[in-house]
Design an enzyme around this catalytic site. Structure first.
Site, PDB file in Angstrom:
ATOM      1  N   HIS A 137       0.861  -1.181   0.000  1.00 27.35           N
ATOM      2  CA  HIS A 137       0.000   0.000   0.000  1.00 27.35           C
ATOM      3  C   HIS A 137       0.896   1.229   0.000  1.00 27.35           C
ATOM      4  O   HIS A 137       2.022   1.202   0.484  1.00 27.35           O
ATOM      5  CB  HIS A 137      -0.872  -0.043   1.261  1.00 27.35           C
ATOM      6  CG  HIS A 137      -1.942   0.996   1.337  1.00 27.35           C
ATOM      7  ND1 HIS A 137      -1.689   2.317   1.662  1.00 27.35           N
ATOM      8  CD2 HIS A 137      -3.291   0.910   1.162  1.00 27.35           C
ATOM      9  CE1 HIS A 137      -2.831   2.996   1.688  1.00 27.35           C
ATOM     10  NE2 HIS A 137      -3.810   2.165   1.374  1.00 27.35           N
ATOM     11  N   ASP A 214       2.894  -4.431   8.137  1.00 31.76           N
ATOM     12  CA  ASP A 214       1.664  -3.664   7.947  1.00 31.76           C
ATOM     13  C   ASP A 214       0.506  -4.641   8.099  1.00 31.76           C
ATOM     14  O   ASP A 214       0.236  -5.452   7.211  1.00 31.76           O
ATOM     15  CB  ASP A 214       1.680  -3.019   6.560  1.00 31.76           C
ATOM     16  CG  ASP A 214       0.346  -2.366   6.189  1.00 31.76           C
ATOM     17  OD1 ASP A 214      -0.621  -2.472   6.948  1.00 31.76           O
ATOM     18  OD2 ASP A 214       0.284  -1.770   5.088  1.00 31.76           O
ATOM     19  N   GLN A 217      -4.677  -5.188   6.920  1.00 32.99           N
ATOM     20  CA  GLN A 217      -5.604  -6.133   6.310  1.00 32.99           C
ATOM     21  C   GLN A 217      -5.568  -7.516   6.961  1.00 32.99           C
ATOM     22  O   GLN A 217      -6.367  -8.375   6.599  1.00 32.99           O
ATOM     23  CB  GLN A 217      -5.292  -6.280   4.814  1.00 32.99           C
ATOM     24  CG  GLN A 217      -5.470  -5.008   4.011  1.00 32.99           C
ATOM     25  CD  GLN A 217      -6.908  -4.544   3.942  1.00 32.99           C
ATOM     26  OE1 GLN A 217      -7.836  -5.334   4.077  1.00 32.99           O
ATOM     27  NE2 GLN A 217      -7.103  -3.258   3.725  1.00 32.99           N
ATOM     28  N   LYS A 240     -10.551  -0.918   9.982  1.00 36.73           N
ATOM     29  CA  LYS A 240     -10.535  -2.168   9.218  1.00 36.73           C
ATOM     30  C   LYS A 240     -11.049  -3.349  10.043  1.00 36.73           C
ATOM     31  O   LYS A 240     -11.333  -4.411   9.493  1.00 36.73           O
ATOM     32  CB  LYS A 240      -9.106  -2.508   8.773  1.00 36.73           C
ATOM     33  CG  LYS A 240      -8.348  -1.382   8.106  1.00 36.73           C
ATOM     34  CD  LYS A 240      -8.716  -1.186   6.677  1.00 36.73           C
ATOM     35  CE  LYS A 240      -7.726  -0.244   6.000  1.00 36.73           C
ATOM     36  NZ  LYS A 240      -8.126   0.123   4.637  1.00 36.73           N
ATOM     37  N   CYS A 378      -4.767   2.500  -3.733  1.00 43.38           N
ATOM     38  CA  CYS A 378      -3.536   3.004  -3.104  1.00 43.38           C
ATOM     39  C   CYS A 378      -2.408   1.982  -3.232  1.00 43.38           C
ATOM     40  O   CYS A 378      -1.611   1.790  -2.312  1.00 43.38           O
ATOM     41  CB  CYS A 378      -3.766   3.362  -1.643  1.00 43.38           C
ATOM     42  SG  CYS A 378      -4.892   4.739  -1.418  1.00 43.38           S
TER      43      CYS A 378
END
Length: 420
Positions: A137, A214, A217, A240, A378
Protein backbone atom coordinates in the site's frame (compact mmCIF):
# COMPACT_ATOMS: atom_id res chain seq x y z
CA UNK A 1 -23.69 -15.74 28.97
CA UNK A 2 -23.17 -12.49 27.05
CA UNK A 3 -25.33 -11.51 24.10
CA UNK A 4 -22.31 -11.96 21.87
CA UNK A 5 -22.22 -15.67 22.59
CA UNK A 6 -25.59 -15.94 20.84
CA UNK A 7 -23.78 -15.03 17.61
CA UNK A 8 -22.07 -18.42 17.64
CA UNK A 9 -24.13 -21.54 17.11
CA UNK A 10 -23.35 -24.79 18.96
CA UNK A 11 -20.30 -26.66 17.65
CA UNK A 12 -22.41 -29.42 16.07
CA UNK A 13 -24.53 -26.94 14.11
CA UNK A 14 -23.69 -25.74 10.60
CA UNK A 15 -22.93 -23.05 9.70
CA UNK A 16 -20.67 -22.39 12.66
CA UNK A 17 -21.60 -18.72 12.84
CA UNK A 18 -25.11 -17.34 13.17
CA UNK A 19 -24.64 -14.88 10.33
CA UNK A 20 -28.16 -13.48 10.45
CA UNK A 21 -27.74 -12.65 14.11
CA UNK A 22 -24.34 -11.11 13.39
CA UNK A 23 -25.90 -8.98 10.65
CA UNK A 24 -28.49 -7.65 13.07
CA UNK A 25 -25.62 -6.21 15.09
CA UNK A 26 -24.84 -3.80 12.21
CA UNK A 27 -27.52 -1.11 11.79
CA UNK A 28 -26.07 0.27 8.55
CA UNK A 29 -26.57 -2.99 6.66
CA UNK A 30 -30.34 -2.81 6.85
CA UNK A 31 -31.07 -0.24 4.19
CA UNK A 32 -31.72 0.03 0.49
CA UNK A 33 -29.54 1.71 -2.12
CA UNK A 34 -31.32 2.77 -5.32
CA UNK A 35 -34.24 0.63 -4.20
CA UNK A 36 -32.12 -2.50 -3.77
CA UNK A 37 -30.96 -4.13 -0.50
CA UNK A 38 -27.45 -2.97 0.34
CA UNK A 39 -24.72 -5.52 -0.34
CA UNK A 40 -21.63 -4.04 1.28
CA UNK A 41 -18.44 -5.50 -0.23
CA UNK A 42 -15.94 -2.70 0.41
CA UNK A 43 -14.62 -4.07 3.68
CA UNK A 44 -10.93 -3.84 2.79
CA UNK A 45 -11.41 -0.06 2.74
CA UNK A 46 -13.48 0.06 5.94
CA UNK A 47 -15.60 -2.45 7.80
CA UNK A 48 -18.95 -1.41 9.20
CA UNK A 49 -19.50 -1.00 12.95
CA UNK A 50 -21.52 -3.26 15.27
CA UNK A 51 -23.93 -1.68 17.71
CA UNK A 52 -21.57 -2.60 20.55
CA UNK A 53 -18.95 -0.18 19.16
CA UNK A 54 -21.49 2.55 18.47
CA UNK A 55 -22.80 2.22 22.04
CA UNK A 56 -19.32 2.34 23.57
CA UNK A 57 -18.53 5.62 21.80
CA UNK A 58 -21.93 7.08 22.61
CA UNK A 59 -21.62 6.10 26.26
CA UNK A 60 -18.22 7.74 26.51
CA UNK A 61 -19.50 11.05 25.15
CA UNK A 62 -22.80 10.99 27.03
CA UNK A 63 -21.71 9.70 30.45
CA UNK A 64 -18.03 10.16 31.32
CA UNK A 65 -16.04 11.98 28.63
CA UNK A 66 -13.15 14.13 29.90
CA UNK A 67 -9.48 14.52 29.10
CA UNK A 68 -7.29 11.72 30.38
CA UNK A 69 -4.18 11.47 32.58
CA UNK A 70 -4.39 15.13 33.64
CA UNK A 71 -7.01 15.59 36.32
CA UNK A 72 -8.23 14.06 39.55
CA UNK A 73 -11.95 14.59 39.03
CA UNK A 74 -14.22 11.61 38.53
CA UNK A 75 -14.95 11.99 34.82
CA UNK A 76 -11.26 12.18 33.99
CA UNK A 77 -10.53 9.16 36.14
CA UNK A 78 -13.29 7.14 34.43
CA UNK A 79 -12.09 8.19 30.97
CA UNK A 80 -8.52 7.31 31.85
CA UNK A 81 -9.51 3.87 33.13
CA UNK A 82 -11.50 3.16 29.95
CA UNK A 83 -8.71 4.46 27.69
CA UNK A 84 -5.99 2.44 29.38
CA UNK A 85 -8.33 -0.53 29.52
CA UNK A 86 -8.54 -0.38 25.73
CA UNK A 87 -4.74 -0.40 25.57
CA UNK A 88 -4.72 -3.63 27.56
CA UNK A 89 -7.32 -5.08 25.18
CA UNK A 90 -5.02 -4.30 22.24
CA UNK A 91 -2.09 -5.87 24.08
CA UNK A 92 -4.07 -9.05 24.65
CA UNK A 93 -5.42 -9.05 21.08
CA UNK A 94 -1.88 -8.99 19.67
CA UNK A 95 -0.36 -10.96 22.57
CA UNK A 96 2.24 -8.26 23.14
CA UNK A 97 4.49 -8.76 26.15
CA UNK A 98 3.54 -5.44 27.77
CA UNK A 99 1.03 -2.61 27.32
CA UNK A 100 4.10 -0.34 27.21
CA UNK A 101 4.61 -1.70 23.69
CA UNK A 102 1.21 -0.45 22.45
CA UNK A 103 1.18 3.05 20.95
CA UNK A 104 -2.08 4.65 19.83
CA UNK A 105 -1.84 6.48 16.49
CA UNK A 106 -4.32 7.86 13.97
CA UNK A 107 -4.02 4.68 11.92
CA UNK A 108 -1.63 2.38 10.09
CA UNK A 109 -0.32 5.27 8.00
CA UNK A 110 0.76 7.32 11.00
CA UNK A 111 2.19 4.25 12.71
CA UNK A 112 4.46 3.52 9.73
CA UNK A 113 5.42 7.18 9.44
CA UNK A 114 6.32 7.15 13.13
CA UNK A 115 8.73 4.24 12.64
CA UNK A 116 10.15 5.66 9.40
CA UNK A 117 10.83 8.99 11.10
CA UNK A 118 11.85 7.99 14.60
CA UNK A 119 13.62 4.69 14.00
CA UNK A 120 14.64 5.57 10.45
CA UNK A 121 16.24 8.93 11.17
CA UNK A 122 18.48 7.41 13.84
CA UNK A 123 19.21 4.03 12.24
CA UNK A 124 19.37 4.63 8.48
CA UNK A 125 22.21 6.56 6.90
CA UNK A 126 23.78 7.26 3.51
CA UNK A 127 24.16 4.10 1.44
CA UNK A 128 21.94 2.03 3.75
CA UNK A 129 18.98 0.12 2.35
CA UNK A 130 15.30 -0.34 3.16
CA UNK A 131 13.49 -3.40 1.76
CA UNK A 132 9.80 -3.35 0.87
CA UNK A 133 7.73 -5.29 -1.69
CA UNK A 134 5.90 -4.60 -4.94
CA UNK A 135 2.51 -5.27 -3.34
CA UNK A 136 2.71 -2.55 -0.67
CA UNK A 137 0.00 0.00 0.00
CA UNK A 138 1.23 3.54 -0.60
CA UNK A 139 1.34 3.98 3.18
CA UNK A 140 4.17 1.45 3.29
CA UNK A 141 5.99 2.94 0.30
CA UNK A 142 5.95 6.73 0.57
CA UNK A 143 7.25 7.05 4.18
CA UNK A 144 10.26 4.87 3.27
CA UNK A 145 10.87 6.84 0.08
CA UNK A 146 10.84 10.03 2.12
CA UNK A 147 13.27 8.50 4.61
CA UNK A 148 15.62 7.39 1.85
CA UNK A 149 15.54 10.86 0.30
CA UNK A 150 16.34 12.48 3.65
CA UNK A 151 19.09 10.08 4.58
CA UNK A 152 20.63 9.25 1.21
CA UNK A 153 19.55 5.63 1.54
CA UNK A 154 18.30 3.21 -1.13
CA UNK A 155 14.86 1.61 -1.41
CA UNK A 156 14.92 -2.04 -2.51
CA UNK A 157 11.76 -3.75 -3.76
CA UNK A 158 10.94 -7.48 -3.69
CA UNK A 159 9.15 -8.51 -6.92
CA UNK A 160 5.99 -10.61 -7.15
CA UNK A 161 4.99 -13.30 -9.63
CA UNK A 162 1.90 -13.57 -11.84
CA UNK A 163 -0.14 -15.08 -9.01
CA UNK A 164 0.63 -12.13 -6.75
CA UNK A 165 3.06 -14.00 -4.51
CA UNK A 166 6.43 -12.75 -3.35
CA UNK A 167 9.46 -14.20 -5.10
CA UNK A 168 11.20 -15.26 -1.93
CA UNK A 169 14.51 -16.06 -3.60
CA UNK A 170 14.73 -12.41 -4.64
CA UNK A 171 13.82 -11.27 -1.12
CA UNK A 172 16.59 -13.33 0.40
CA UNK A 173 19.03 -12.05 -2.21
CA UNK A 174 18.24 -8.42 -1.31
CA UNK A 175 19.12 -8.82 2.37
CA UNK A 176 22.65 -7.73 3.20
CA UNK A 177 24.75 -5.83 5.73
CA UNK A 178 23.39 -2.50 4.43
CA UNK A 179 19.74 -3.46 5.03
CA UNK A 180 18.50 -1.55 8.08
CA UNK A 181 14.82 -2.52 8.07
CA UNK A 182 12.32 -4.66 6.18
CA UNK A 183 8.77 -3.31 5.90
CA UNK A 184 6.22 -5.69 4.41
CA UNK A 185 2.46 -6.02 4.20
CA UNK A 186 1.00 -9.01 6.05
CA UNK A 187 -2.04 -9.26 3.74
CA UNK A 188 -2.27 -7.33 0.46
CA UNK A 189 -5.23 -4.97 0.22
CA UNK A 190 -5.22 -5.14 -3.60
CA UNK A 191 -4.56 -8.85 -4.11
CA UNK A 192 -5.57 -10.59 -0.89
CA UNK A 193 -2.21 -12.39 -0.76
CA UNK A 194 -1.24 -13.60 2.70
CA UNK A 195 2.52 -13.25 2.82
CA UNK A 196 4.80 -15.85 4.48
CA UNK A 197 5.69 -13.42 7.24
CA UNK A 198 7.24 -16.03 9.52
CA UNK A 199 9.82 -16.86 6.85
CA UNK A 200 10.29 -13.19 6.01
CA UNK A 201 11.04 -12.38 9.64
CA UNK A 202 13.31 -15.38 10.17
CA UNK A 203 15.44 -14.54 7.12
CA UNK A 204 15.77 -10.91 8.18
CA UNK A 205 16.55 -11.71 11.81
CA UNK A 206 19.27 -14.13 10.71
CA UNK A 207 21.09 -11.03 9.48
CA UNK A 208 20.10 -8.85 12.44
CA UNK A 209 17.53 -6.84 10.46
CA UNK A 210 14.32 -5.64 12.16
CA UNK A 211 10.95 -6.16 10.45
CA UNK A 212 7.81 -4.03 10.39
CA UNK A 213 4.53 -5.68 9.40
CA UNK A 214 1.66 -3.66 7.95
CA UNK A 215 -1.23 -5.53 9.54
CA UNK A 216 -4.09 -3.32 8.38
CA UNK A 217 -5.60 -6.13 6.31
CA UNK A 218 -4.61 -9.06 8.52
CA UNK A 219 -6.14 -8.23 11.90
CA UNK A 220 -9.77 -8.40 10.65
CA UNK A 221 -9.20 -11.87 9.18
CA UNK A 222 -6.37 -13.66 11.00
CA UNK A 223 -5.31 -14.21 14.59
CA UNK A 224 -2.05 -12.28 15.15
CA UNK A 225 0.49 -13.12 17.85
CA UNK A 226 3.35 -10.64 17.68
CA UNK A 227 5.48 -12.63 20.12
CA UNK A 228 5.12 -15.84 18.12
CA UNK A 229 5.83 -13.97 14.88
CA UNK A 230 8.72 -12.16 16.57
CA UNK A 231 8.10 -9.07 14.43
CA UNK A 232 9.75 -5.89 15.65
CA UNK A 233 6.92 -3.53 14.70
CA UNK A 234 3.28 -4.18 13.79
CA UNK A 235 0.74 -1.57 12.65
CA UNK A 236 -3.01 -1.69 12.14
CA UNK A 237 -6.08 0.57 11.86
CA UNK A 238 -9.29 0.51 13.86
CA UNK A 239 -11.66 1.05 10.94
CA UNK A 240 -10.53 -2.17 9.22
CA UNK A 241 -11.43 -4.29 12.26
CA UNK A 242 -15.01 -3.09 12.94
CA UNK A 243 -13.82 -0.09 14.97
CA UNK A 244 -13.78 3.68 14.46
CA UNK A 245 -11.75 5.49 11.84
CA UNK A 246 -8.99 7.88 12.83
CA UNK A 247 -7.48 5.49 15.37
CA UNK A 248 -4.78 2.87 14.99
CA UNK A 249 -2.02 1.03 16.77
CA UNK A 250 1.72 0.67 16.56
CA UNK A 251 3.20 -2.29 18.39
CA UNK A 252 6.94 -2.16 18.89
CA UNK A 253 9.37 -4.19 20.93
CA UNK A 254 10.09 -2.23 24.09
CA UNK A 255 13.85 -2.06 23.65
CA UNK A 256 13.44 -0.56 20.18
CA UNK A 257 10.82 1.97 21.26
CA UNK A 258 12.92 3.01 24.24
CA UNK A 259 15.87 3.78 21.97
CA UNK A 260 13.77 5.81 19.51
CA UNK A 261 13.29 9.59 19.91
CA UNK A 262 9.74 11.00 20.13
CA UNK A 263 7.84 11.42 16.88
CA UNK A 264 6.01 14.58 17.97
CA UNK A 265 6.38 17.02 20.84
CA UNK A 266 3.70 18.49 23.08
CA UNK A 267 1.50 17.64 25.98
CA UNK A 268 1.40 14.25 27.70
CA UNK A 269 4.64 12.98 26.12
CA UNK A 270 6.80 14.79 28.68
CA UNK A 271 7.94 14.27 32.23
CA UNK A 272 9.27 17.80 32.81
CA UNK A 273 9.70 20.85 30.60
CA UNK A 274 12.01 23.84 31.07
CA UNK A 275 13.36 26.24 28.49
CA UNK A 276 16.70 24.58 28.93
CA UNK A 277 15.63 20.95 28.64
CA UNK A 278 12.71 18.56 28.28
CA UNK A 279 12.62 15.10 29.79
CA UNK A 280 10.34 12.70 27.98
CA UNK A 281 7.73 10.42 29.49
CA UNK A 282 8.14 6.67 29.69
CA UNK A 283 6.61 4.29 27.17
CA UNK A 284 4.06 4.34 25.72
CA UNK A 285 3.32 8.01 26.41
CA UNK A 286 6.55 9.25 24.84
CA UNK A 287 4.89 8.68 21.46
CA UNK A 288 1.40 10.00 22.30
CA UNK A 289 1.66 13.78 22.15
CA UNK A 290 -1.48 15.85 22.63
CA UNK A 291 -5.05 15.02 23.52
CA UNK A 292 -5.77 11.62 21.97
CA UNK A 293 -8.90 10.30 20.26
CA UNK A 294 -10.28 9.13 23.61
CA UNK A 295 -13.72 7.91 22.54
CA UNK A 296 -12.31 6.25 19.44
CA UNK A 297 -9.72 4.34 21.46
CA UNK A 298 -12.56 3.12 23.68
CA UNK A 299 -14.55 2.20 20.56
CA UNK A 300 -11.55 0.25 19.25
CA UNK A 301 -11.44 -1.67 22.52
CA UNK A 302 -15.12 -2.57 22.09
CA UNK A 303 -14.46 -3.69 18.50
CA UNK A 304 -11.68 -6.00 19.62
CA UNK A 305 -13.99 -7.42 22.30
CA UNK A 306 -16.56 -8.12 19.59
CA UNK A 307 -14.09 -9.83 17.27
CA UNK A 308 -12.50 -11.82 20.07
CA UNK A 309 -15.80 -13.23 21.32
CA UNK A 310 -16.85 -14.36 17.86
CA UNK A 311 -13.38 -15.86 17.35
CA UNK A 312 -11.02 -15.00 14.52
CA UNK A 313 -10.57 -18.62 13.50
CA UNK A 314 -14.32 -18.91 12.92
CA UNK A 315 -14.36 -15.60 11.08
CA UNK A 316 -11.51 -16.81 8.86
CA UNK A 317 -13.33 -20.08 8.09
CA UNK A 318 -16.51 -18.25 7.11
CA UNK A 319 -14.65 -15.75 4.94
CA UNK A 320 -12.68 -18.55 3.28
CA UNK A 321 -15.94 -20.20 2.28
CA UNK A 322 -17.19 -16.91 0.86
CA UNK A 323 -13.96 -16.24 -1.04
CA UNK A 324 -13.84 -19.76 -2.49
CA UNK A 325 -17.42 -19.45 -3.70
CA UNK A 326 -16.89 -15.94 -5.09
CA UNK A 327 -13.74 -17.04 -6.92
CA UNK A 328 -15.56 -19.99 -8.49
CA UNK A 329 -18.60 -17.97 -9.54
CA UNK A 330 -16.70 -14.96 -10.87
CA UNK A 331 -14.35 -17.29 -12.72
CA UNK A 332 -17.28 -18.56 -14.80
CA UNK A 333 -17.95 -15.13 -16.30
CA UNK A 334 -16.43 -14.90 -19.82
CA UNK A 335 -13.89 -12.10 -20.17
CA UNK A 336 -13.40 -11.70 -16.40
CA UNK A 337 -9.84 -11.91 -15.14
CA UNK A 338 -9.02 -12.26 -11.48
CA UNK A 339 -6.05 -10.19 -10.34
CA UNK A 340 -4.32 -12.00 -7.49
CA UNK A 341 -4.53 -15.78 -7.43
CA UNK A 342 -2.13 -16.59 -4.61
CA UNK A 343 -2.41 -19.96 -2.95
CA UNK A 344 -2.90 -18.32 0.44
CA UNK A 345 -5.42 -15.49 0.25
CA UNK A 346 -7.63 -13.46 2.55
CA UNK A 347 -11.11 -12.26 1.64
CA UNK A 348 -10.35 -10.08 -1.41
CA UNK A 349 -11.48 -10.73 -5.00
CA UNK A 350 -10.01 -8.17 -7.42
CA UNK A 351 -10.90 -8.43 -11.09
CA UNK A 352 -11.08 -6.74 -14.46
CA UNK A 353 -13.71 -7.27 -17.12
CA UNK A 354 -12.74 -7.21 -20.77
CA UNK A 355 -13.87 -4.04 -22.52
CA UNK A 356 -15.22 -2.38 -19.36
CA UNK A 357 -13.47 0.17 -17.18
CA UNK A 358 -13.56 -0.73 -13.46
CA UNK A 359 -15.22 2.61 -12.65
CA UNK A 360 -18.11 1.69 -14.95
CA UNK A 361 -18.36 -1.68 -13.18
CA UNK A 362 -18.54 0.07 -9.82
CA UNK A 363 -21.17 2.56 -11.00
CA UNK A 364 -23.49 -0.08 -12.42
CA UNK A 365 -23.04 -2.34 -9.38
CA UNK A 366 -23.99 0.57 -7.15
CA UNK A 367 -27.30 0.83 -9.02
CA UNK A 368 -27.83 -2.81 -8.07
CA UNK A 369 -27.16 -2.02 -4.41
CA UNK A 370 -23.67 -3.57 -4.45
CA UNK A 371 -20.87 -1.50 -2.91
CA UNK A 372 -17.39 -2.41 -4.13
CA UNK A 373 -14.16 -0.43 -4.52
CA UNK A 374 -12.74 0.49 -7.91
CA UNK A 375 -9.42 2.12 -8.73
CA UNK A 376 -5.80 1.46 -7.87
CA UNK A 377 -6.53 0.87 -4.15
CA UNK A 378 -3.54 3.00 -3.10
CA UNK A 379 -1.35 0.31 -4.66
CA UNK A 380 -0.33 1.75 -8.01
CA UNK A 381 2.81 -0.43 -8.35
CA UNK A 382 0.54 -3.50 -8.17
CA UNK A 383 -1.54 -2.16 -11.04
CA UNK A 384 1.61 -1.51 -13.04
CA UNK A 385 2.86 -5.05 -12.34
CA UNK A 386 -0.35 -6.54 -13.76
CA UNK A 387 -0.58 -4.03 -16.63
CA UNK A 388 -4.00 -2.71 -15.65
CA UNK A 389 -5.03 0.88 -14.82
CA UNK A 390 -7.34 -0.24 -12.01
CA UNK A 391 -9.39 -3.16 -10.75
CA UNK A 392 -12.82 -3.79 -9.30
CA UNK A 393 -12.40 -5.16 -5.80
CA UNK A 394 -14.99 -7.06 -3.79
CA UNK A 395 -13.79 -7.53 -0.23
CA UNK A 396 -15.60 -9.70 2.27
CA UNK A 397 -16.29 -9.59 6.01
CA UNK A 398 -17.91 -11.82 8.60
CA UNK A 399 -21.39 -10.36 8.00
CA UNK A 400 -21.39 -11.16 4.27
CA UNK A 401 -23.29 -14.16 2.91
CA UNK A 402 -23.24 -16.57 -0.02
CA UNK A 403 -26.48 -14.97 -1.20
CA UNK A 404 -24.72 -11.61 -1.39
CA UNK A 405 -22.01 -13.18 -3.50
CA UNK A 406 -24.76 -14.34 -5.86
CA UNK A 407 -26.05 -10.76 -6.07
CA UNK A 408 -22.52 -9.56 -6.88
CA UNK A 409 -22.09 -12.13 -9.65
CA UNK A 410 -25.51 -11.37 -11.15
CA UNK A 411 -24.70 -7.66 -11.12
CA UNK A 412 -21.35 -8.24 -12.87
CA UNK A 413 -23.16 -10.26 -15.53
CA UNK A 414 -25.53 -7.35 -15.97
CA UNK A 415 -22.55 -5.05 -16.48
CA UNK A 416 -21.34 -7.37 -19.21
CA UNK A 417 -24.76 -7.30 -20.89
CA UNK A 418 -24.68 -3.50 -20.94
CA UNK A 419 -21.35 -3.45 -22.77
CA UNK A 420 -21.97 -6.23 -25.33
Amino acid sequence: MSALHELVMPADTLPLLNIERIRREFPILHQQVHGKPLVYLDNAASCQKPQMVIDAISECYSRYYANIHRAVHSLSERSTVAYEGAREKVRAFLNAASSREIIFTRGTTEAINLVASSFGNTSVGPGDEVVITTMEHHSNIVPWQMLCQRQGAVLRVVPIDDAGELIMEEYERLLNERTKIVAVVHVSNALGTVNPVEEIIDLAHAKGIPVLLDGAQSVPHLAVDVQALDCDFFAFSGHKVYGPSGIGVLYGKAHLLEAMPPYQGGGDMIRTVTFAKTEYADLPYKFEAGTPAIADVIGLGAALDWVTEIDLDMIAAHEHELLTYATEQLGQIPGLRLIGTARDKAAVASFVLEGVHPHDIGTILDREGVAIRTGHHCAQPVMERFHVPATARASLAVYNTLEEVDVLVAAVRKVQEWFT
